[in-house]
Scaffold this motif. Structure first.
Motif, PDB file in Angstrom:
ATOM      1  N   ALA A 230      16.638  55.557  -7.604  1.00 35.31           N
ATOM      2  CA  ALA A 230      16.297  54.172  -7.934  1.00 35.31           C
ATOM      3  C   ALA A 230      16.678  53.865  -9.389  1.00 35.31           C
ATOM      4  N   ALA A 231      16.321  54.825 -10.223  1.00 33.59           N
ATOM      5  CA  ALA A 231      16.601  54.629 -11.656  1.00 33.59           C
ATOM      6  C   ALA A 231      18.094  54.528 -11.894  1.00 33.59           C
ATOM      7  N   LYS A 232      18.864  55.311 -11.194  1.00 36.25           N
ATOM      8  CA  LYS A 232      20.330  55.261 -11.350  1.00 36.25           C
ATOM      9  C   LYS A 232      20.868  53.897 -10.983  1.00 36.25           C
ATOM     10  N   ALA A 233      20.365  53.376  -9.847  1.00 37.49           N
ATOM     11  CA  ALA A 233      20.835  52.052  -9.434  1.00 37.49           C
ATOM     12  C   ALA A 233      20.462  51.004 -10.464  1.00 37.49           C
ATOM     13  N   PHE A 234      19.269  51.045 -10.970  1.00 37.94           N
ATOM     14  CA  PHE A 234      18.852  50.090 -11.987  1.00 37.94           C
ATOM     15  C   PHE A 234      19.678  50.223 -13.232  1.00 37.94           C
ATOM     16  N   GLN A 235      19.916  51.451 -13.589  1.00 41.20           N
ATOM     17  CA  GLN A 235      20.595  51.681 -14.881  1.00 41.20           C
ATOM     18  C   GLN A 235      22.079  51.288 -14.825  1.00 41.20           C
ATOM     19  N   GLU A 236      22.612  51.250 -13.576  1.00 45.02           N
ATOM     20  CA  GLU A 236      24.024  50.841 -13.483  1.00 45.02           C
ATOM     21  C   GLU A 236      24.192  49.343 -13.892  1.00 45.02           C
TER      22      GLU A 236
END
Lengths: 988, 320
Positions: free
Chosen positions: B190-196
């Protein structure tokens, strides 16, 4: 062969031992085993029951605990505020909230419930609201549909139940398709109390499902002794069972029917096994705990004991059998062996096969050893026996031979005996013949000689007288010859028996000396007759045979002597001369000698002159005649008398014939006779004829007249006797037989009877006996009887005397002998009668005692009726002659009271008077009176000093009491005889 | 004779001995069973999450197909690690054949599982992965793992909600139990998607421990602090449902929410427009495979050690 009792059960040692072993070991063992088995069985049963009950209690406690746990869990759950609220809200709102509410409520209750789910065995915890909202924690997350029926059932039961927690028992799982189709369910209704209204209503219920498997695992531990535990619920459904397939199924109705109380036990049969069932009901749940114990399993506990007992018994038996086997082998077998061998020995098997071997050294060994020893000795014995048998057989063989020889010998002996017998018979026949012939000859010869004697008494011419004399001498020679032949034959046949009579040698010698003197004077010879001083004159022996020898020798001497003298002498051979023979003092040997100065005998003939029918010279026979038997007979007679015969001779000078005889001296009873002066005997010089003449002429004429009964059947003899007795003094009455004689005796009395013994009708014996009996009966005085017989044997003489004759004369009768005997007998009897008369006349002094010998010298064979001896006696003593003793010298002396002497004759007479009376009584068989008389005799006899009378009286009495006719008769006769012979003799 | 006597007495003595020796009852103790070769236990995290109901359903399917006995055990909550450990120990005691476990913690269960493995119980790991390093260290090896790519699933689901907002936007993440690997992976995804997206600021990342009610509380707090948050990633549907409950109550209808697990309630919420996306990670399939692998192991077959199941992203557009 069976020995002993061959019954069905033969007593045997082995059997006895088995019996003992069984008695002392097996029986107690088995009893002990049986008792301990039964005791332990009941103990175990009890123990098992109590143990099971304990176990059940434990189980029950465990179950109770489990239930309390579950119940407390339910209580704590139901008291959770959240749960109560959720249920209340759902019940109130009757609506389901959104997902979030639902899920979060679910989660909330889930958290609560799952805190309890891990309690072991809980399958699920379900919370169901009255509105069917279902919260579930448990085996699955996938709850799905719940069972409608279950819910309704629970409600129905729970609302009615008093208890807050209801144990439903085993039921179908609340969850459809649950992994656990059957669960143990506990239910609790959750109530809600409306505070405002006070109304209480159920808002839902809590269900705890318990896994029966887990319950099973924790509960179903088998009891140690195979107890089975089973739990059933109130519906009798099986909650727990060792067989898990049974869970949930209803209990067998028959079993269920027997559970009728809170707890108890019963026995039943399950699956073919006896089963003990214990049960106990739970108070709360109404469940029941059951315990099943198979009796066999209880017994299995005890079976160990039984098995051990059995094993021990078996082992003991095996041991006993082994022991018995051993014993049998060690003890019984040898005994049986020995028994069998003994049988074998009896059956005759050889001992060598029968030896036993043993190594044991105990009693059996000893037995065997001794058995073997016995066998050895038996074998030894057998061998000995065999040898003995062999020897015996040999001996038997020899014996057979011997027997054969014996038989032959026996046959020979038999033959010899037969021959001897034949010979004896022949000899006896010869002797009989000779005796008969001599008798037959003598009788007529007797008549001839008698007639010649009579003829000589008649007036004769000298020539006639010479003829008659020759006639007489020839007759006498003939008679002598016949007598010689008779004697010889008797001697030869061994029939001659010597008399043993008392005789006076002096008389004999003087008699023969007289004959010798007469004969020698006739031939112009001198004669001498001498008796040595030492010779006792009173002797015992056979005087007639002695006379015969001497007469023969004198006859020979006279015959063969022409010149010179003939000397007759006798002397005693002293005992020293006889040698040291065992003669007693009374036995003596006399040597007689007849010496002549005759022709003599050639020396070569001396040895043969004693042979029969031999004479020294046949020419002599021709010259002198004779049978030649004389010497032979003499020699034999001398030898019979214990002596010997011998002769010395010189031709032309003469002969000396000597013989010895053994005699018994009679000197003891007549000592004064011993010292007789030597005799130069007989001065009387007369011939026989002269003597006869003197008798007839001198003596007879002086005699008083006598009545004579002559009993004789034979006419010649009768005539002869009549002739002999023609003198005036004899008044003869003739009877032809005994009967006639008795007739005459009835008519008149006689002084003397001459009785021929052999007669027709009634012989002399019978007649004599009758006479004597009649005399006895009638108390007549005794008439003397002289028997006349042709027999010369002593037996005949004795017989005659025994029946009551007083003398015996042997035919042929010589006048001289006849008259001498008659005169003597008459003399004796007349003297007795005189004495008796004098006794009757009560004369105190007896008379008629004679110093002269009563024996007539001329008497041929005279039996003295009462040989009286004078013995000096005391004044008042009596001589009693006891003839019954048959001993002349046996004298009974009776002492009599001097005051009684005068009474004795009357007494004796009174006894005599009883005798005829007794005879009459006896004739009438009146034994009673006889007994009385006997009794009085018995009583009186001894009183006078006559004990014999007493004895006889007693004898008569006794016999009468026993009705013994003969005994009485004998007693009477004896008494009579006794009385007849009682003589009262005075010293003067 | 002498030897015979000896023999005789020997026999005698032996017989006596036999009599004397007591009866010894035979000890016929039967060794206990080697466990139940056909029992497989499925140990899951909680009974409160319908995800696990699905998983159980899959496992039951395998149970029926393979003819084994399935014991289903769960902790009360996702956090009930000790409860799970107790369950495993119970299973060891029950000597079952295999354990299929969705561990609440990736580390805490390793020792007890190792113990189970030592006791001869086959272990299959599903859902949340056990820590490989610690496992190796503890010697718990050869444990097949079945799961989904949580990071990727979370990334895809996050992408869906990012597209629905204008940037700049503020995002927040409700994490699962932080000791659980899948929770971590999902956060990272989830964090990866947000951070993209540079226009998206991650205001906060907080854990609600997989729980619906905790998520409600934590969401309320997040929005109190960060009222501008309009993107919310929840690591599971239960937390998403709790968050939605708050958002609906607070009237914040502009917040885009992503969930995980595709629970029936979550799918309903997507249809209602309350939830934008969820991730179907095929719980039933995981359950099924887990049991299957366990049976394979019992039968001596070695399944592959890692099996990842594809995930489906469920949105309004592709509702089943």
């Amino acid at each position: 062969m069976k020995v002993g009792p061959a019954s069905l059960i033969k007593p045997s040692l082995t059997r006895s031992v088995i019996g003992y072993v069984v008695l002392i070991s097996l029986v107690p063992l088995i009893s002990l085993g049986a008792v301990s088995y039964s005791i332990s069985r009941s103990a175990v049963h009890e123990k098992v029951q109590s143990y099971t009950a304990e176990l059940m209690e434990e189980k029950k406690n465990y179950l109770n605990l489990l239930m309390r746990d579950v119940e407390s869990l339910m209580m704590s759950l139901s008291s959770q505020e959240d749960i109560r609220n959720v249920l209340k809200e759902t019940a109130d709102s009757k609506k389901v909230g959104n997902d979030y509410e639902r899920l979060s409520t679910q989660a909330k209750i889930g958290y609560i419930l799952s805190g309890y789910i891990n309690l072991a065995g809980i399958v699920s915890i379900d919370l169901i609201s009255s509105e069917d909202v279902h919260y579930h924690v448990g085996e699955t997350l996938v709850t799905g549909e719940i069972q409608k029926s279950f819910k309704e059932q629970i409600f129905a039961e729970a609302t009615n139940a008093s208890r807050s927690v209801i144990w439903m028992g085993i039921v179908d799982s609340i969850i459809v398709n649950s992994q656990h189709p059957k669960v143990i369910a506990a239910v609790k209704i959750i109530w809600y109390l409306n505070a405002q209204t006070g109304e209480e209503r159920p808002t839902g219920f809590l269900v705890i499902s318990y896994d029966p498997t887990v319950f099973h695992q924790s509960f179903q531990r088998r009891g140690q002794i195979g107890q089975i535990f089973r739990v059933i619920d109130q519906q009798h459904r099986i909650i727990s069972d060792p067989d898990m397939n049974q869970i949930g199924k209803p209990l067998d109705s028959s079993l269920a029917a027997r559970i009728d109380s809170q707890s108890g036990l019963f026995r039943t049969r399950l699956e073919g096994q006896d089963t003990l069932v214990l049960y106990d009901q739970f108070e709360d749940s109404k469940w029941t705990l059951l315990s099943f114990i198979q009796t066999s399993q209880i017994d299995a506990q005890v079976r160990g004991i039984a098995r051990n007992t059995l094993l021990t018994t078996v082992i003991s038996t095996v041991l006993a059998v082994l022991l018995i086997f051993h014993f049998s082998k060690r003890v019984v077998a040898p005994i049986k062996d020995i028994t069998a061998r003994f049988k074998a020995i009896r059956d005759g098997r050889p001992e060598s096969d029968l030896h036993l071997t043993t190594t044991s050294r105990d009693e059996i060994g000893e037995l065997v050893w001794w058995f073997n020893t016995f066998l050895k000795s038996l074998a030894e014995k057998r061998r000995t026996e065999k040898e003995l048998r062999t020897a015996k057989e040999a001996a038997e063989a020899m014996g057979r031979e011997l027997t054969q020889s014996n038989e032959e010998l026996n046959q020979a002996i038999e033959m010899a005996n037969r021959m001897v017998l034949e010979t004896e018979v022949a000899t006896a026949a010869k002797s009989d013949f000779l005796a008969n012939v001599s008798h037959e000859i003598r009788t007529p010869l007797n008549a001839i000689i008698g007639m010649a004697d009579l003829l000589a008494d008649t007036e004769l011419t000298p020539e006639q007288r010479q003829y008659v004399t020759i006639f007489i001498s020839s007759g006498e020679n003939l008679l002598n010859l016949i007598n010689d032949i008779l004697d010889f034959s008797k001697i030869d046949a061994g029939h001659l028996r010597l008399e043993n009579l008392e005789f006076s040698l002096l008389e004999l010698m003087s008699d023969i000396g007289a004959i010798l003197q007469v004969q020698s004077r006739r031939k112009g010879l001198e004669s001498n007759c001498s008796i040595d001083q030492e010779v006792p004159v009173q002797l015992l022996g056979d005087p007639s045979r002695l006379r015969q020898i001497l007469m023969n020798l004198i006859g020979n001497a006279l015959k063969f002597t022409e010149h010179g003298s003939i000397t007759l002498s006798v002397h005693r051979i002293s005992p020293t001369e006889q040698g040291a023979d065992s003669f007693d003092a009374q036995t003596l040997v006399l040597e007689f000698s007849v010496r002549d100065t005759g022709v003599g005998i050639p020396e070569n003939k001396l040895l043969t002159i004693f042979d029969a029918f031999t004479q020294a010279d046949s020419s002599v026979t021709r010259r002198f005649g004779g049978t030649g038997l004389g010497l032979t007979i003499s020699k034999k007679l001398a030898e019979l008398m214990g002596g010997s015969f011998y002769a010395t001779s010189q031709i032309g000078l003469g002969s000396d014939f000597r013989f010895t005889v053994r005699l018994r001296s009679f000197s003891a009873s007549c000592p004064d006779m011993v010292s007789n002066p030597p005799l130069n005997v007989l001065p009387v010089g007369s011939t026989i004829s002269n003597r006869l003449e003197s008798l007839s002429s001198d003596v007879l004429e002086k005699l008083p007249t006598r009545r004579i009964l002559l009993v004789e059947d034979f006419e010649p003899n009768l005539i002869l006797l009549q002739a002999f007795l023609n003198a005036a003094c004899w008044r003869l009455t003739i009877s032809r037989n005994g009967l006639e004689a008795l007739e005459h005796l009835k008519k008149q009395s006689f002084d003397l009877i001459l009785m021929d013994m052999q007669m027709p009708v009634m012989d002399g014996y019978t007649a004599t006996k009758t006479i004597r009996r009649q005399e006895a009966v009638s108390s007549q005085s005794r008439v003397p009887i002289i028997a006349l017989t042709a027999h010369t044997f002593s037996e005949d003489v004795k017989k005659c005397l025994a029946i009551g004759c007083d003398a015996h004369l042997s035919k042929p009768i010589r006048k001289e002998k006849l008259l001498t005997t008659m005169i003597h007998i008459l003399d004796v009897f007349s003297n007795q009668q005189e004495r008796a008369k004098m006794d009757e006349g009560r004369e105190k002094q007896s008379v008629g005692a004679t110093s002269r010998s009563p024996l007539p010298l001329a008497s041929d064979q005279a039996a003295p009726p009462a040989p009286v001896k004078e013995t000096p006696l005391a004044d008042l003593e009596f001589h009693l002659l006891n003839e019954e003793e048959n001993e002349l010298d046996d004298i009974i002396i009776v002492s009599v009271d001097p005051d009684l002497v005068a009474l004795i004759p009357d007494f004796l007479q009174s006894i005599r008077d009883q005798i005829p009376h007794l005879s009459e009584l006896l004739h009438d068989d009146n034994y009673v009176d006889i007994q009385k008389i006997g009794h009085s005799l018995k009583g009186v006899g001894g009183g006078y000093g006559f004990h014999r009378i007493t004895d006889l009286g007693a004898q008569i009495e006794q016999s009468a009491r026993n009705s013994q006719h003969d005994g009485i008769e004998i007693g009477i006769a004896d008494l009579q005889d006794y009385l007849a012979r009682v003589q009262i003799i005075n010293k003067n | 004779m002498k030897t015979k006597c000896g023999l005789f007495y020997t026999i005698l003595a032996c017989l006596l001995l036999v009599v004397i020796i007591p009866q010894v009852p035979g000890a016929d103790s039967k060794s206990g069973s080697d466990g139940d070769p056909k029992t497989v236990s499925l140990i899951m995290k909680t009974l409160t999450n319908p995800f696990f109901i699905e998983m159980e359903k899959g496992a039951r399917r395998a149970e029926k197909e393979l003819g084994i006995r399935l014991l289903v055990k769960t902790g009360a909550k996702e956090t009930s690690i000790d409860q799970q450990i107790a369950i495993v120990e119970d299973m060891i005691r029950q000597r079952i054949a295999a354990i299929v476990i969705a561990p609440g913690s990736s580390t805490d269960l390793i020792p007890v599982l190792k113990k189970a493995q030592n006791a001869g119980i086959w272990i299959v790991n599903i859902d949340n992965r056990l820590d490989p390093n610690l496992s190796a260290k503890m010697g718990l090896i050869n444990v097949p793992f079945i799961s989904v790519d949580n990071t990727h699933g979370a990334y895809l689901a996050t992408k869906v909600i990012i597209q629905k907002v204008k940037q700049p936007a503020t995002a927040a993440i409700l994490e699962g139990i932080r000791a659980a690997t899948n929770a971590e992976h999902r956060k990272q995804g989830a964090a990866k998607a947000f951070q993209e997206n540079p226009g998206i600021r991650i205001a906060t990342m907080e854990t609600a421990n997989w729980k619906i009610d905790e998520a409600f509380t934590v969401t309320a707090r997040i929005f109190a602090e960060h009222p501008d948050v309009n993107l919310l990633f929840c690591a599971n549907d239960m937390m998403a449902l709790g968050a939605i409950q708050y958002l609906q109550g607070a009237g914040k209808t502009n917040v885009q929410v992503a969930g995980f697990d595709a629970l029936a309630e979550a799918v309903k919420a997507i249809r209602d427009g309350k939830l934008q996306v969820t991730v179907d990670q095929n719980a039933g399939q995981q359950g099924y495979l887990g049991v299957k692998y366990a049976v394979d192991l019992i039968h001596g077959k070695q399944p592959q050690l890692e099996t990842f199941i594809d995930v489906n992203i469920i949105t309004m557009e592709n509702l089943p």
